[in-house]
Design a protein around this motif. Structure first.
Motif, short mmCIF file in Angstrom:
data_model
loop_
_atom_site.label_atom_id
_atom_site.label_comp_id
_atom_site.label_asym_id
_atom_site.label_seq_id
_atom_site.Cartn_x
_atom_site.Cartn_y
_atom_site.Cartn_z
N ASP A 101 -8.11 0.70 -7.85
CA ASP A 101 -8.54 0.23 -6.53
C ASP A 101 -8.64 1.38 -5.54
O ASP A 101 -7.90 2.35 -5.62
N ASP A 103 -7.66 1.49 -2.58
CA ASP A 103 -6.51 1.67 -1.69
C ASP A 103 -5.33 2.36 -2.38
O ASP A 103 -4.27 2.52 -1.79
N GLN A 105 -3.27 1.32 -4.44
CA GLN A 105 -2.06 0.52 -4.62
C GLN A 105 -1.54 0.71 -6.04
O GLN A 105 -0.36 0.57 -6.31
N ARG A 203 3.62 -0.92 -7.95
CA ARG A 203 2.47 -1.06 -7.07
C ARG A 203 2.88 -0.81 -5.63
O ARG A 203 3.85 -1.35 -5.15
N ARG A 206 -0.82 -1.22 0.44
CA ARG A 206 -2.08 -0.66 0.91
C ARG A 206 -1.76 0.21 2.11
O ARG A 206 -1.09 -0.22 3.04
#
Ligand code: UDP
Ligand code: MG
Length: 323
Positions: A101, A103, A105, A203, A206
Motif C-alpha cells: 500500500d 501508505d 502500513q 502493521r 497510516r
C-alpha cells in the motif's frame, strides 16, 4: 539475483507519496547492497484515477529517481483493479512482484524476508499481520468476523492477510487467466496453488492522509468477496425452504386440531396452513432456481480449470537406455 517489482496502487495519495518514495528508495538501495534484488528492479506506482496531485508526483519521481515507474489508469477503478493493472504490467518485466500500500502500513522491513522466501523457491509469499493493535476495535472485530464468515462459507483465504504479498512471474501469469470482473485477489491467489509461504509483520498506522476504505467500501468489498467465491448463500435459501416446508406440516396439524376443537375462527385454518405451506414452497423454488443461477454464475466466470505445476518431460529415445 531476481528482478523485483514493487507494485503500489495510489488513490489521492499526494500526502504520503513524498515520504513513501523516500523510504522505498532507501529500502531498494539496501536490498541492492545485500544482493537481494538486481539493477532492473523498480517501484511501479499505479495512479488509480486520483483527483489530487498524485500523478504529477509520480511523473516527477519518474523523472528524478531511477527506481520509479508509473501507470495511470483512466479513471478510479478501486484498489483491487489498480493492483491487478500494476501486477499485469510488471509481470513480463520481472521475476517476482510484491504488492504493497502507498501508505506503507505494511512494514517495509519485512521485504527482505519475502525475497529470501522467493529465492528458496516459493511462488507466492503471503504477508500476515502479527497483531491488529493499530486498528480501532471496530475495524479489528469486523475484519476478524469477515475472515470467519469467509472460512465458514468455504472460501479459502489466508487469515489476517491483506494484499501485501509476493508473486512470482508464473504466478502472475496464472493470475491473468482469472478473467473475473468482480475481483477479489486474496481469494484468487490461493486458488492458483503453487508453493507458498508466510511472512509475519506488524502493521503500522497510516502516517498521513485518510483511509480510502470507509465503512461503506469495506462492506461492499466483503460482500463482493463472499458472492464472488461462494454459492452457499443460494443453497442456504434452498435449505431454509425445505425446513419451512417440513414445519408447515406441523403448522397444518396444529391448524386442523384447532379447527376440530372449535377454537379457530372461521377461515383461519385454511389461511394459516396455506401461508406456511406456500411460504416454504416458494423459498424452496427460489432455492432451486438459485441452484441453476449458481451454475450459470460459475460457468460465466470461466476461470481456468487447472494449472499444471510441473511437467516432467522425458525426451530420451526408448532405444537409448538399452546399452
Ligand atoms: N486505493 C486505490 N484505489 C481506491 C482506494 C484505495 O488504489 O479506490 C489504494 C490506496 O491508495 C492505498 C491502498 O489502496 O495504497 C489501500 O488503501 P487505504 O490505505 O486507504 O486502506 P486501509 O489501509 O485503510 O484499509
Ligand atoms: Mg492503508
Amino acid at each position: 539475483m531476481p528482478t523485483v517489482y514493487f507494485v503500489i496502487p495510489c488513490y489521492n495519495e499526494e500526502e504520503v507519496l513524498p515520504e513513501t518514495s523516500k523510504q522505498l528508495t532507501a529500502k531498494l538501495d539496501s536490498l541492492k547492497e545485500k544482493g537481494l534484488i538486481d539493477d532492473k528492479s523498480r517501484v511501479l506506482l499505479v495512479d488509480d484515477g486520483s483527483k489530487d496531485k498524485t500523478w504529477e508526483l509520480i511523473e516527477k519521481l519518474n523523472a528524478e529517481n531511477a527506481y520509479f515507474e508509473g501507470v495511470k489508469l483512466a479513471h478510479n477503478r478501486g484498489h483491487q483493479h489498480a493492483l491487478l493493472a500494476g501486477l499485469e504490467t510488471a509481470a513480463p518485466r520481472c521475476d517476482c512482484a510484491i504488492s504493497l500500500d502507498a501508505d506503507l502500513q505494511d512494514d517495509v522491513n519485512a521485504l527482505d524476508e519475502f525475497i529470501v522466501k522467493f529465492n528458496e523457491g516459493c511462488d507466492v509469499v503471503y504477508g500476515v499481520r502479527n497483531k491488529r493493535e493499530t486498528d480501532s476495535v471496530f475495524k479489528r472485530s469486523t475484519a476478524q468476523g469477515f475472515y470467519r464468515v469467509m472460512k465458514a462459507l468455504g472460501v479459502d483465504i489466508v487469515f489476517n492477510h491483506a494484499d501485501y504479498r509476493l508473486m512470482s512471474r508464473r504466478a502472475l501469469e496464472a493470475l491473468s487467466e482469472y478473467k473475473e470482473v468482480n475481483l477479489f485477489l486474496r481469494g484468487i491467489v490461493p486458488l492458483i496453488g503453487y508453493r507458498s509461504d508466510y511472512v509475519y509483520y506488524d502493521r503500522h498506522e497510516r502516517f498521513a492522509g485518510e483511509s480510502k476504505y470507509p465503512l461503506k467500501k469495506m462492506i461492499s468489498f466483503a460482500i463482493d468477496g463472499i458472492t464472488s467465491f461462494s454459492v452457499r448463500p443460494l443453497k442456504l435459501i434452498s435449505n431454509l425452504g425445505i425446513i419451512i416446508s417440513i414445519l408447515s406440516v406441523f403448522g397444518l396439524i396444529y391448524a386442523l386440531v384447532s379447527f376440530f376443537m372449535g377454537v379457530a375462527v372461521a377461515g383461519w385454518t385454511a389461511t394459516v396452513a396455506s401461508i406456511w405451506f406456500l411460504g416454504g414452497l416458494q423459498m424452496l423454488s427460489i432455492g432451486v432456481v438459485g441452484g441453476y443461477i449458481g451454475k450459470i454464475y460459475s460457468e460465466v466466470k470461466s476461470r481456468p480449470r487447472y494449472k499444471i505445476e510441473t511437467f516432467l518431460k522425458n525426451e530420451t529415445d526408448k532405444g537409448q537406455n538399452k546399452e
